[in-house]
Design an enzyme around this catalytic site. Structure first.
Site, mmCIF file in Angstrom:
data_model
loop_
_atom_site.group_PDB
_atom_site.id
_atom_site.type_symbol
_atom_site.label_atom_id
_atom_site.label_comp_id
_atom_site.label_asym_id
_atom_site.label_seq_id
_atom_site.Cartn_x
_atom_site.Cartn_y
_atom_site.Cartn_z
ATOM 1 N N LEU A 45 0.954 -1.195 -0.009
ATOM 2 C CA LEU A 45 0.115 -0.064 -0.061
ATOM 3 C C LEU A 45 0.966 1.342 0.070
ATOM 4 O O LEU A 45 1.848 1.232 0.868
ATOM 5 C CB LEU A 45 -0.877 -0.097 1.273
ATOM 6 C CG LEU A 45 -2.193 -0.424 1.031
ATOM 7 C CD1 LEU A 45 -2.915 -0.694 2.614
ATOM 8 C CD2 LEU A 45 -3.276 -0.062 0.124
ATOM 9 N N ASP A 46 0.632 2.105 -0.908
ATOM 10 C CA ASP A 46 1.376 3.312 -0.993
ATOM 11 C C ASP A 46 1.390 4.203 0.510
ATOM 12 O O ASP A 46 0.669 3.945 1.286
ATOM 13 C CB ASP A 46 0.850 4.230 -1.955
ATOM 14 C CG ASP A 46 1.163 3.718 -3.426
ATOM 15 O OD1 ASP A 46 2.034 2.865 -3.533
ATOM 16 O OD2 ASP A 46 -0.054 4.264 -4.234
#
Length: 184
Positions: A45-46
């Protein structure tokens, strides 16, 4: 028996156990939340995204979760700029052309009545620009795909929360918390 951990990743936390960024970097990492040896993230996940991150000690399970060839559905709650019309939703449902090619069709709908924890820092709010929430499910994983898809239909993402991957969801896991689950 393989281990599987559901972690509700807060905004601003790296999806790794150490920060290999620039010298002197002080970004929060998974090690500040999870002290379980031998587990690794199954997917990413960024930094500016939040929500479900799965971690496991089983390489096969990790591949099944993260590898796009398995087409495991990933559902996101997405706050976007603007009031999304049905025409834009239909474009997401049929696939959107991005610089790296067409996306697969997404399952998407507007959502109105739900409660979500506040984000730290809060999403910028502008009185003159409305926003709305979408539930968007994809079965692939191009880099920053959901953000690029919503931007391509004229509605930049303001907040992105991964809610579920396959049958696993963060319904009852608070931000920064994790829970180990049994694998059938």
């Amino acid at each position: 028996m393989p281990r599987l951990i559901l972690f509700n990743k807060p905004h601003g936390v790296l999806c790794q156990f150490t920060d290999r960024g620039t010298a002197g970097s002080q970004r929060p990492t998974l090690s500040q939340f999870i002290d379980v040896p031998g587990i690794y993230p199954a997917g990413r996940l960024d930094l500016d995204s939040e929500g479900l991150l799965l971690l496991t000690d089983d390489g096969r399970l990790q591949a099944r979760i993260a590898d796009p060839k398995f087409k495991m559905p990933k559902t996101y709650l997405v706050q976007v700029e603007g009031d999304v019309a049905e025409k834009s939703l239909d474009r997401l449902r049929t696939g959107v052309r991005l610089k790296d090619g067409m996306t697969r069709p997404a399952k998407v709908e507007r959502i109105d009545d739900f409660n979500l924890w506040p984000r730290d820092p809060p999403v910028r709010y502008r009185k003159s620009v409305p926003d709305c929430w979408l539930s968007l499910t994809i079965r692939e994983g191009k880099n920053r795909q959901v953000r690029r898809m919503t931007a391509a239909v004229g509605h930049p993402t303001l907040r992105l929360v991964r809610w579920s991957v396959g049958d696993w969801a963060i319904d009852d896991v608070a931000p920064g918390e994790w829970r180990e689950i049994d694998i059938p």
